[in-house]
Design an enzyme around this catalytic site. Structure first.
Site, PDB file in Angstrom:
ATOM      1  N   LYS A   1     -40.212  13.500   6.205  1.00  0.00           N
ATOM      2  CA  LYS A   1     -41.612  13.725   5.850  1.00  0.00           C
ATOM      3  C   LYS A   1     -41.886  13.283   4.421  1.00  0.00           C
ATOM      4  O   LYS A   1     -42.891  12.629   4.141  1.00  0.00           O
ATOM      5  CB  LYS A   1     -41.945  15.206   5.997  1.00  0.00           C
ATOM      6  CG  LYS A   1     -43.324  15.598   5.467  1.00  0.00           C
ATOM      7  CD  LYS A   1     -43.556  17.094   5.537  1.00  0.00           C
ATOM      8  CE  LYS A   1     -42.904  17.855   4.431  1.00  0.00           C
ATOM      9  NZ  LYS A   1     -43.796  18.215   3.314  1.00  0.00           N
ATOM     10  N   ASN A   2     -40.987  13.628   3.502  1.00  0.00           N
ATOM     11  CA  ASN A   2     -41.225  13.338   2.096  1.00  0.00           C
ATOM     12  C   ASN A   2     -41.059  11.854   1.760  1.00  0.00           C
ATOM     13  O   ASN A   2     -41.396  11.437   0.649  1.00  0.00           O
ATOM     14  CB  ASN A   2     -40.303  14.185   1.214  1.00  0.00           C
ATOM     15  CG  ASN A   2     -40.684  15.657   1.240  1.00  0.00           C
ATOM     16  OD1 ASN A   2     -41.803  16.010   1.587  1.00  0.00           O
ATOM     17  ND2 ASN A   2     -39.742  16.516   0.893  1.00  0.00           N
TER      18      ASN A   2
ATOM     19  N   CYS B   1     -48.225  24.458  -0.803  1.00  0.00           N
ATOM     20  CA  CYS B   1     -47.509  25.733  -0.726  1.00  0.00           C
ATOM     21  C   CYS B   1     -47.574  26.487  -2.050  1.00  0.00           C
ATOM     22  O   CYS B   1     -47.605  25.884  -3.119  1.00  0.00           O
ATOM     23  CB  CYS B   1     -46.044  25.483  -0.371  1.00  0.00           C
ATOM     24  SG  CYS B   1     -45.788  24.994   1.333  1.00  0.00           S
TER      25      CYS B   1
ATOM     26  N   ARG C   1     -47.128  22.921  -9.776  1.00  0.00           N
ATOM     27  CA  ARG C   1     -46.629  21.554  -9.712  1.00  0.00           C
ATOM     28  C   ARG C   1     -47.731  20.658 -10.277  1.00  0.00           C
ATOM     29  O   ARG C   1     -48.452  19.997  -9.537  1.00  0.00           O
ATOM     30  CB  ARG C   1     -46.273  21.177  -8.267  1.00  0.00           C
ATOM     31  CG  ARG C   1     -45.117  21.992  -7.729  1.00  0.00           C
ATOM     32  CD  ARG C   1     -44.583  21.446  -6.442  1.00  0.00           C
ATOM     33  NE  ARG C   1     -45.295  21.979  -5.298  1.00  0.00           N
ATOM     34  CZ  ARG C   1     -44.967  21.718  -4.038  1.00  0.00           C
ATOM     35  NH1 ARG C   1     -43.958  20.933  -3.773  1.00  0.00           N
ATOM     36  NH2 ARG C   1     -45.656  22.233  -3.037  1.00  0.00           N
TER      37      ARG C   1
ATOM     38  N   ASP D   1     -35.404  22.197  -1.790  1.00  0.00           N
ATOM     39  CA  ASP D   1     -35.862  22.381  -0.411  1.00  0.00           C
ATOM     40  C   ASP D   1     -34.774  22.921   0.517  1.00  0.00           C
ATOM     41  O   ASP D   1     -35.050  23.218   1.679  1.00  0.00           O
ATOM     42  CB  ASP D   1     -36.402  21.057   0.154  1.00  0.00           C
ATOM     43  CG  ASP D   1     -37.820  20.775  -0.306  1.00  0.00           C
ATOM     44  OD1 ASP D   1     -38.420  21.633  -0.971  1.00  0.00           O
ATOM     45  OD2 ASP D   1     -38.328  19.679   0.002  1.00  0.00           O
TER      46      ASP D   1
ATOM     47  N   ARG E   1     -45.569  21.953   9.256  1.00  0.00           N
ATOM     48  CA  ARG E   1     -45.748  20.960   8.211  1.00  0.00           C
ATOM     49  C   ARG E   1     -44.482  20.149   7.995  1.00  0.00           C
ATOM     50  O   ARG E   1     -44.550  19.034   7.456  1.00  0.00           O
ATOM     51  CB  ARG E   1     -46.147  21.626   6.895  1.00  0.00           C
ATOM     52  CG  ARG E   1     -47.549  22.245   6.892  1.00  0.00           C
ATOM     53  CD  ARG E   1     -47.921  22.767   5.508  1.00  0.00           C
ATOM     54  NE  ARG E   1     -47.660  21.749   4.509  1.00  0.00           N
ATOM     55  CZ  ARG E   1     -46.888  21.930   3.432  1.00  0.00           C
ATOM     56  NH1 ARG E   1     -46.326  23.098   3.211  1.00  0.00           N
ATOM     57  NH2 ARG E   1     -46.696  20.955   2.567  1.00  0.00           N
TER      58      ARG E   1
END
Length: 428
Positions: A22-23, A125, A130, A315, A407
């Site tokens: 995903k990233n 989130c 951030r 993560d 997600r």
């Protein structure tokens, strides 16, 4: 709102296909804004964040079509064709950007290609601040004029961006990706120092090179980009998801089972696998990917600290903490990336874990076993750590607010149940 019911205690056995990261996929999709040609991305995961980015790009005028599915069921191997031949607008609205922080990645490409961009300040989130100020200060060094008005980033570079030497004061993955894309169409040379080294950043760089960009230093902390006038379309496959790989590796270990992770790459997860190996997990390369099993004897406690790549990824912190909760001995887990990333601790303690938080560190003392309970997911990785705890716990665990899972994990319940887990999703 859906919730997941798990009855634990069954060792997992079978094969799980590891999808695209995903990233990596999100910045790759944003890169389609840099060209009027077609960027074909294969191995795209079927996730809520991917759908959100697709909706945002469509709002901007990107034409998106999807090819069929590869073998293996579900949405494995999806191919998106993205064509930004005619951008219809350069505003990324709040209603879409608030759902996902990665939406800010359209800022650099829009500014470089169209000369202006209006992007809502992002959401995402609640795991800590951030800030995007690192992105904005670096873009200003490329000649952009930036204002913050009414919750939006207003950026202009009507005469085009100009290359510069940029030193990031701290490692920023999103900032590196935004500047990397913008610099590809800037005039002259751009040097990004203290750049993020994550595999997803390297994946973006390799894709940009396939599109005609000139980038040196890929995979290092110094990226040198020679600007070009235009980029063209390309065909590119998204790198396997190292976080999904690590999560399912822990699922095998915490249940005392054995899984083959098809398509997984050990070279992307060396820091995670070093910790798992020291804890008593066996990791073997195979023709298909990786084989994960618990070695003879109980799991052993292991210490770890989250750091930018190639260090231990933040993560994976919650998942490893769950594993350490049932390992022999004590473990110290230190979080250096996000200040609010221990929100899963109270929920694990509800299941019988012995965890004490002291500032940015947590002492985890292994217990003989966890017990099923009602728990609440607080963010993406915390939610999957509770699923892992449920797989190992006695009795039934109910994980509430699982929309976070969608997600970042594709068909989680299907993949786990196919390997023997007693897990099901239910609507409230």
């Amino acid at each position: 709102m859906d919730r997941i019911h798990i009855r634990g205690g069954t060792p997992l056995r079978g094969t799980i296909h590891i999808g695209g990261a995903k990233n990596a996929a999100l910045p790759l999709m944003a890169a389609s804004l840099l060209t009027g040609g077609t960027l074909a991305l294969s191995n795209l995961p079927h996730l809520a964040d991917i759908s959100t980015m697709a909706k945002l790009l469509s709002e901007l005028g990107v034409d998106i079509s999807m090819d069929g599915y590869a073998s293996g069921g579900g949405h494995v191997g999806r191919v998106f064709r993205l064509t930004a031949g005619n951008l219809t607008q350069t505003t990324a609205p709040y209603d879409l950007v608030r759902k996902m922080r990665a939406s800010v990645l359209v800022l650099g490409p829009l500014l470089a290609r169209a000369g202006h961009a209006r992007v809502s300040l992002p959401g995402g989130c609640a795991i800590g601040t951030r800030p995007v100020d690192l992105h904005l200060k670096a873009l200003e060094q490329l000649g952009a004029e930036i204002e913050l008005t009414e919750g939006y980033i207003e950026a202009r570079a009507e005469k085009g961006l100009v290359g510069a030497r940029i030193v990031f004061p701290m490692v920023t993955v999103g900032g590196t990706e935004n500047l990397l894309m913008a610099a590809c169409l800037a005039k002259g040379e751009t040097v990004l120092s203290n750049a993020a080294r994550e595999p997803e950043v390297a994946d973006l760089a390799h894709c940009l090179v396939a599109m005609g960009a000139k980038i040196d230093g890929i995979g290092t902390d110094t990226l040198t980009i020679q600007g070009v006038d235009t980029l063209h379309g390309a065909d590119y496959s998204v790198v396997p998801d190292r976080i999904e790989t690590g999560t399912y590796a822990i699922a095998a270990a915490i249940t005392g089972g054995e899984l083959t992770l098809k398509g997984a790459r050990a070279d992307l997860s060396e820091a995670v696998f070093k910790v798992l190996t020291s804890a008593g997990v066996e990791i073997t390369d195979t023709d298909q990917g990786l084989r994960i099993a618990r070695t003879n004897g109980p799991l052993r406690g292991a210490d770890m600290m989250t750091e930018p790549y190639p260090g231990f990824p933040t993560d994976m912190q919650a998942q490893v903490m769950t594993l350490m909760a049932v390992a022999d001995g004590a473990s110290m887990i230190t979080e250096t990336i996000f200040e609010n990333r221990f929100m899963h601790v109270p929920e694990l303690c509800r299941m019988g874990a012995d965890i004490n938080v002291h500032g940015s560190s947590a002492i985890v003392r292994g217990v003989d076993g966890l017990s099923g309970a009602q728990v609440m997911a607080t963010d993406l990785r915390a939610s999957v750590s509770l699923v892992l705890a449920g797989l190992a716990a006695r009795g039934e665990t109910v994980v509430n607010r699982v929309y976070h899972l969608d997600r970042g994990y594709e068909r989680l319940e299907d993949k786990l149940s196919a390997c023997g887990a007693d897990i099901r999703r239910m609507a409230e």
